[in-house]
Design an enzyme around this catalytic site. Structure first.
Site, PDB file in Angstrom:
ATOM      1  N   ASP A   1       0.837  -1.205   0.000  1.00  0.00           N
ATOM      2  CA  ASP A   1       0.000   0.000   0.000  1.00  0.00           C
ATOM      3  C   ASP A   1       0.873   1.256   0.000  1.00  0.00           C
ATOM      4  OD1 ASP A   1       0.854  -0.187   2.611  1.00  0.00           O
ATOM      5  OD2 ASP A   1      -1.114   0.110   3.520  1.00  0.00           O
ATOM      6  N   SER A   2       2.199   1.070   0.050  1.00  0.00           N
ATOM      7  CA  SER A   2       3.121   2.195  -0.177  1.00  0.00           C
ATOM      8  C   SER A   2       2.837   2.838  -1.533  1.00  0.00           C
ATOM      9  CB  SER A   2       4.574   1.707  -0.115  1.00  0.00           C
ATOM     10  OG  SER A   2       4.759   0.595  -0.967  1.00  0.00           O
TER      11      SER A   2
ATOM     12  N   ASP B   1      -1.138  -6.144  -0.166  1.00  0.00           N
ATOM     13  CA  ASP B   1      -1.376  -5.470   1.113  1.00  0.00           C
ATOM     14  C   ASP B   1      -2.855  -5.162   1.294  1.00  0.00           C
ATOM     15  OD1 ASP B   1       0.645  -5.009   2.913  1.00  0.00           O
ATOM     16  OD2 ASP B   1       1.315  -3.143   1.980  1.00  0.00           O
TER      17      ASP B   1
ATOM     18  N   LYS C   1      -1.219  -9.316   2.992  1.00  0.00           N
ATOM     19  CA  LYS C   1      -0.430  -8.867   4.150  1.00  0.00           C
ATOM     20  C   LYS C   1      -1.269  -7.876   4.942  1.00  0.00           C
ATOM     21  CE  LYS C   1       3.295  -5.959   3.807  1.00  0.00           C
ATOM     22  NZ  LYS C   1       2.821  -4.788   4.576  1.00  0.00           N
TER      23      LYS C   1
ATOM     24  N   GLU D   1      -1.143  -5.365   8.746  1.00  0.00           N
ATOM     25  CA  GLU D   1      -0.287  -4.811   9.788  1.00  0.00           C
ATOM     26  C   GLU D   1      -0.864  -5.090  11.179  1.00  0.00           C
ATOM     27  OE1 GLU D   1       0.432  -0.632   9.065  1.00  0.00           O
ATOM     28  OE2 GLU D   1       1.161  -1.012   7.026  1.00  0.00           O
TER      29      GLU D   1
ATOM     30  N   GLU E   1       9.526  -4.000  10.164  1.00  0.00           N
ATOM     31  CA  GLU E   1       9.973  -2.748   9.513  1.00  0.00           C
ATOM     32  C   GLU E   1      10.482  -1.753  10.550  1.00  0.00           C
ATOM     33  OE1 GLU E   1       7.138  -0.922   6.834  1.00  0.00           O
ATOM     34  OE2 GLU E   1       8.374   0.892   6.637  1.00  0.00           O
TER      35      GLU E   1
HETATM   36  O1  KIV Z   1       3.563  -1.090   1.615  1.00  0.00           O
HETATM   37  C1  KIV Z   1       4.691  -1.577   1.460  1.00  0.00           C
HETATM   38  O2  KIV Z   1       5.361  -1.386   0.429  1.00  0.00           O
HETATM   39  C2  KIV Z   1       5.225  -2.403   2.537  1.00  0.00           C
HETATM   40  C3  KIV Z   1       6.665  -2.784   2.476  1.00  0.00           C
HETATM   41  C4  KIV Z   1       7.540  -1.620   2.592  1.00  0.00           C
HETATM   42  C5  KIV Z   1       6.999  -3.842   3.453  1.00  0.00           C
HETATM   43  O3  KIV Z   1       4.526  -2.735   3.440  1.00  0.00           O
END
Ligand code: KIV
Length: 275
Positions: free
Chosen positions: A49-50, A88, A118, A120, A187
């Site tokens: 989600d970055s 994510d 994924k 958090e 992280e």
């Molecule tokens: O959102 C993302 O790109 C991430 C990675 C940096 C682990 O969670």
């Protein structure tokens, strides 16, 4: 959706079995062309989600929607034939309840073709992780600096500085592993804390700003190749300056257009001697 499966596709059990073995190579990807470029070299492609910050210019990942993750997840799956693709879950799509998390993760799995998701969080997410894993959704955890909590954490600062916080991060990873996560990202966490976490938790630990003792590493690809320069975290190693190459190429194109050097006859249809 890419439903083609190849014998050598990296699977969730393959990744889970990599604890203490050859480090797992992970990178982020948000688009089909980037996935195609990275796929031969990595074990896991994370549709992070970055992308909210890297592609959409958002100040944090909080504004990223489920629809955005699904669109980019499907694009990455179309470009990857070998790597395991994980998507994510964005903020607000899984925290409310295990049932809401199941509904949204199932949508991601069906509409993208990804192998897993994924999310958090530490101990507070363990019940949800167990609920999803029991119902056939492979889950990767994410502890330490969790960007969706940037406001409660007070910024993108390294975690694990106090003994209490370090212990909470390690206990969170242990709870997520116990709940059935196939791997966990740690992280922005002090190296000795991440090292201890990787030693104690029996699931592969993937580091980003963590420790070389982790079972694998991940970076945001745009950081690694020099395509995102709003800020560069201390933990990024830049392997290329692609942004500079793009600037040079675009400047040369602009000059060619202004000087009528582009297009040439070879770029035009119906010009004598050219196809
Ligand atoms: O959102 C993302 O790109 C991430 C990675 C940096 C682990 O969670």
């Amino acid at each position: 959706m890419n439903t083609a499966s190849r014998e050598d596709r990296v699977t969730i059990p393959d990744l889970h079995a990599r604890k203490g073995g050859v480090p797992v190579v992970c990178l982020t990807a948000y688009t089909t062309p980037m996935a195609k470029l990275l796929d031969p070299y990595v074990d896991l492609l994370l549709v992070g989600d970055s992308l909210g910050m890297v592609l959409y210019g958002m100040a944090s990942t909080i504004g990223v929607s489920l629809d955005m993750m699904i669109a980019h997840g499907a694009a990455v799956v179309r470009g990857a034939t070998r790597a395991c693709v994980i998507v994510d879950m964005p903020f607000g799509s899984y925290q409310e309840s295990p049932a809401a998390a199941f509904r949204n993760t199932a949508r991601v799995m069906k509409e993208t073709g990804a192998a897993g998701v994924k999310l958090e969080g530490g101990a507070e997410m363990a019940e949800t992780v167990a609920f999803l894993v029991d119902r056939g959704i492979p889950v990767m955890g994410h502890v330490g600096l969790t960007p969706q909590s940037v406001h409660s954490l007070g910024g993108f600062r390294a975690r694990g500085k106090s003994e209490v916080e370090a212990e909470r991060i390690i206990a969170g990873a242990e709870a997520i592993a116990q709940a059935g996560a196939f791997a966990i990202v740690v992280e922005g966490t002090l190296e000795p804390v991440a090292r201890e976490l990787a030693r104690r938790v029996p699931t592969p630990i993937i580091g980003i700003g963590a420790s070389p003792a982790c079972d694998g590493q991940i970076l945001v690809t745009e950081d690694l190749v020099g395509l995102f320069s709003d800020f560069t975290p201390k933990f990024v190693k830049r392997y290329a300056s692609t942004g500079d190459q793009i600037r040079k190429a675009v400047a040369a194109y602009a000059e060619d257009v202004r000087q009528r050097r582009f297009p040439g006859p070879e770029h035009c249809f119906g010009v004598k001697g050219e196809k």
